[in-house]
Design an enzyme around this catalytic site. Structure first.
Site, PDB file in Angstrom:
ATOM      1  N   HIS A 292      -9.997   3.851  -1.052  1.00  0.00           N
ATOM      2  CA  HIS A 292     -10.277   3.372   0.308  1.00  0.00           C
ATOM      3  C   HIS A 292     -11.135   2.122   0.177  1.00  0.00           C
ATOM      4  CE1 HIS A 292     -10.003   5.190   4.565  1.00  0.00           C
ATOM      5  NE2 HIS A 292      -8.800   5.120   4.026  1.00  0.00           N
TER       6      HIS A 292
ATOM      7  N   HIS B 121       0.817  -1.209   0.000  1.00  0.00           N
ATOM      8  CA  HIS B 121       0.000   0.000   0.000  1.00  0.00           C
ATOM      9  C   HIS B 121       0.852   1.262   0.000  1.00  0.00           C
ATOM     10  CE1 HIS B 121      -3.625   2.345   0.719  1.00  0.00           C
ATOM     11  NE2 HIS B 121      -3.011   2.970   1.704  1.00  0.00           N
TER      12      HIS B 121
END
EC number: 6.3.5.3
Length: 759
Positions: free
Chosen positions: A97, A34
């Site tokens: 998200h 990430h």
């Protein structure tokens, strides 16, 4: 997720000792997929990111672009020079998200909005617009509807409370997202040359300050959570990794940030997102080739007895890290108090390592005074190694193959086919979504949601008083579009991604704008699966090639991998957010004009598939069944995509043009249905069914009173007369030997499936 053995060995070799528990946690998060892009960074060099308009490119919290002067706003970017740009800047960024929105759709989506807004603020900009691109499983599934409703609630509540309009985006439903929805949010901000701030620390001896909400335990390990496949029990087991947002604190932080920038108090800034304080502070000093010394006990906390790892890695929202000159600390504290925000002096910039000290005597509200406790060093590492030292992955890939043509037999009737495509949730009206958004707050929204692209008015006056506003043909119109089509990229990742770029550019052109720049959100499944990584490589290369041919530098973005679950991987999904400009902001709508019906014709500008048309990736096949190859996009040897888009934009700006709409999802069937109003309809003749439903992008339906002038502006682009504009409010289609017709009420009923089902 824990630090892998190979990574642990690298860290030990670098430090010359075993890492502390806090250091292990920092490396685990900052070296995660990430944060470090370990599987994607080797591919991202394919993107071109430079141009006269690019002030700050990839690598910062958001990109910064110079706006052209109004008289140059219609000119394609490749034909401008540096003198055509002024000192007014826009910022542009996009974030995902995804995992948090599966676990908690309301808070997951809301905090995604908050994060990208703070990315905008950290560049010294004021946020003026949001776009959301959302992807869910089949609309007929209860779980998908639950996630859909929750995500829209989270975005609308947070965006409305902070006063930033959500002006556009996209929504797609596809079975591939059943176990892993995608929530991609882009933000545009406004600033200028004098207010520009970056995330690069400036000088040793400067003070590091934390402004915003108190630090709690929410969002712990969020970066590493986003770097793994979603487990079957993720909804319960991973809930602590989801942050909790407070939009009212965010609004105060926006205004406080504006005041800090106004007074030139911010030397560099970074919002606290992935990996929390540890991520923001280490990346800030690493970009400047510097170090820091932090006192973790000085961090204002909202929970008692937090340990060093929790303080460093909690992803509590609505917090900013600022580099400030020592003499300005008191003024920053005063402004934070004015806006009722917490504020801490947490350390200083140094020319050494990134060092954190902790004694356990923090500023939690219920903590006892333990100021005499002795601090110990819990982190002592090289900041650049922590932020940028993760090794890249060398992964195997398998290139996907195109499906063979296997069309439905027997095919549905023309009536049935049009009804099924126009009423499909992915192509149907998204009014249920955007009516929940305050899309007009800020008085800049000139073209509202529901059209091809949003247009924001960038006026030459800063006043919002109606008496001072410039005419609609003055100033710069900022056109915005975002989205992707999973049917396209599942069928052919490379060509599908090229089509995504061209489709977004055509959205801008339909409103008379030409591309300025792009940001992307590259979503994929588990890259350790060769077929998944092959598809991901395809969308990267396709998007890079198309954006280069569009003269739209890709100036930033986000990568989200491991969007994989027990349901399988998602389709490779290259969300592209594209920003363009035009002089003024009075654009033709995607709605037919009844007053000019008797004097106007309906034209199609641009060719279908260069191979004669194909239905691969179409909503028609998604509804009727069958497979086909993806349409071959127009040949770029003789006319670049940028030239094609510029021609379409010129058509849209012509004085004889009364309505424009691009052809994309659902093909001409959907484009024509969306153009029909109660007062204006269309009588259209097409040669065959492929012409009705193929989805080759780069085409524009135009209502014009001067077909010859439009054809001249189109240049080498094919021009097809579709038919007449009528005043009966109906869509009449003649396709070969078949005919069908739908009045405006029927079309409204078909397109209203989401409103109807969620009422």
């Amino acid at each position: 997720m824990s630090l892998s053995e190979p990574d642990h060995e690298l860290v030990v070799a670098e430090l010359g000792r075993e890492p502390t528990a806090a250091e292990v946690a920092l490396f685990e998060n900052l070296w995660s997929e990430h944060c470090a892009y370990r599987s994607s960074r080797p591919l991202l060099s394919a993107f071109e990111s430079e141009g006269d308009q690019v002030v700050v490119g990839p690598g910062d919290d958001a990109a910064v672009l110079a706006l052209p002067e109004p008289d140059a706003a219609d000119t394609p970017a490749a034909e401008r020079d540096a003198d055509d740009y002024g000192d007014q800047y826009v910022t542009f960024g996009v974030e995902s998200h995804n995992h948090p929105s599966f676990v908690d759709p309301v808070d997951g989506a809301a905090t995604g909005v908050g994060g990208i807004v703070r990315d905008t603020m950290s560049m010294g900009a004021y946020p003026i617009a949001l776009l959301d691109s959302l992807y869910f499983g089949g609309f007929d599934r209860e779980r998908s509807r639950y996630l859909f409703e929750g995500v829209v609630e989270g975005i609308s509540h947070y965006g409305n409370c902070i006063g930033v309009p959500t002006v556009g985006g996209s929504v797609a439903f596809h079975d591939g997202y059943e176990g892993n929805p995608l929530v991609n949010v882009a933000c545009v901000g406004l600033t200028n040359e004098d207010r520009l701030v970056t995330a690069t620390a400036q000088e040793p001896g400067n003070t590091l300050m934390l402004v915003g909400n108190g630090t709690g335990r929410d969002g712990l390990g969020g970066a590493s959570f986003a770097s793994e496949d979603l487990a079957e029990d993720a909804e319960t087991e991973d809930r602590p990794a989801v942050q909790v947002g407070d939009p009212y604190a965010e609004k105060r932080l926006i205004e406080c940030n504006e005041a800090l920038v106004d007074e030139d108090l911010v030397l560099s800034a970074r919002d606290l997102g992935a990996a929390g304080l540890g991520g923001a502070s280490s990346e800030l000093v690493a970009k400047g080739g510097l170090g820091a010394r932090l006192d973790l006990d000085s961090v204002h906390q909202r929970e008692p007895n937090m340990n060093a790892m929790e303080i460093l890695l909690a992803e509590s929202q609505e917090r900013m890290c600022y580099e400030v000159a020592p003499e300005d600390v008191a003024r920053v504290e005063a402004l934070a108090e004015r806006f009722d925000l917490g504020c801490s002096v947490i350390g200083e910039v140094t020319d050494g390592n990134y060092v954190c000290e902790f004694a356990g005597a923090g500023k939690g509200e219920d903590d006892a005074d333990d100021s005499d406790a002795e601090s110990e060093v819990v982190v002592d590492v090289d900041a650049e190694y922590l932020a940028d030292g993760a090794p890249m992955n060398d992964l195997a890939s398998e290139s996907p193959t195109q499906p063979d043509r296997d069309l439905p037999d027997p095919e549905p009737s023309l009536d049935e086919a049009v009804e099924s495509v126009v009423s499909a949730p992915s192509t149907a009206s998204k009014r249920w979504v955007y009516r929940q958004y305050d899309h007009e707050v800020g008085v800049r929204t000139a073209m509202k949601p529901g059209d091809d692209a949003a247009i924001m008015a960038i006026r030459e006056t800063a006043s919002t008083d109606a008496a001072d506003l410039a005419p609609a043909d003055q100033g710069v119109g900022l056109a915005l579009s975002s989205g992707a089509n999973p049917n396209w990229t599942e069928t052919d990742p490379y060509e599908g991604a090229r089509a995504v770029a061209l489709e977004n550019a055509t959205n801008l052109a339909a409103k008379g704008a030409v591309p300025l720049a792009a940001v992307d959100c590259l979503n994929g499944g588990n890259p350790e699966k060769p077929e998944v990584y092959g598809g991901f490589k395809g969308i990267v290369d396709g998007l890079a090639d198309a954006c280069a041919d569009l003269d739209a530098p890709v100036v930033g973005g986000n990568v989200s991998l491991y969007n994989d679950s027990v349901e399988g991987p998602i389709p490779p999904t290259p969300t592209l957010a594209l920003i363009g400009t035009r002089k003024g902001y009075n654009a033709p709508p995607a709605a037919l004009d009844a007053d000019s019906a008797g004097d106007s014709e309906l034209l199609l500008i641009g060719a279908g598939g260069a191979d004669g048309g194909a239905l691969g990736g179409s909503e028609y096949l998604a509804q009727a069944g069958g497979t086909d190859r993806f349409p071959t996009l127009p040949d770029t040897e003789t006319k670049s995509l940028a030239d094609r888009v510029a021609s379409l934009a010129a058509v849209a700006r012509h004085e004889s043009t009364f309505a424009t709409h691009d052809v994309s999802d659902g093909g001409l069937a959907v484009a024509l249905a969306e153009l029909v109003t109660d007062a204006a309809g269309a009588d259209v003749t097409l040669p065959d069914r492929v012409a009705v439903f193929e989805e080759t992008p780069g085409r524009l339906v135009v209502q014009t009173t001067d077909p010859e002038a439009v054809a001249e502006l189109a240049g080498e682009l094919p021009v097809l007369r579709l038919g007449e504009v009528t005043t009966d409010g109906a869509l009449s289609l003649s396709v070969g030997d078949d005919e069908t017709a739908f009045d405006a009420d029927t079309i409204r009923e078909l397109r209203g499936v989401i409103d109807r089902e969620l009422a």
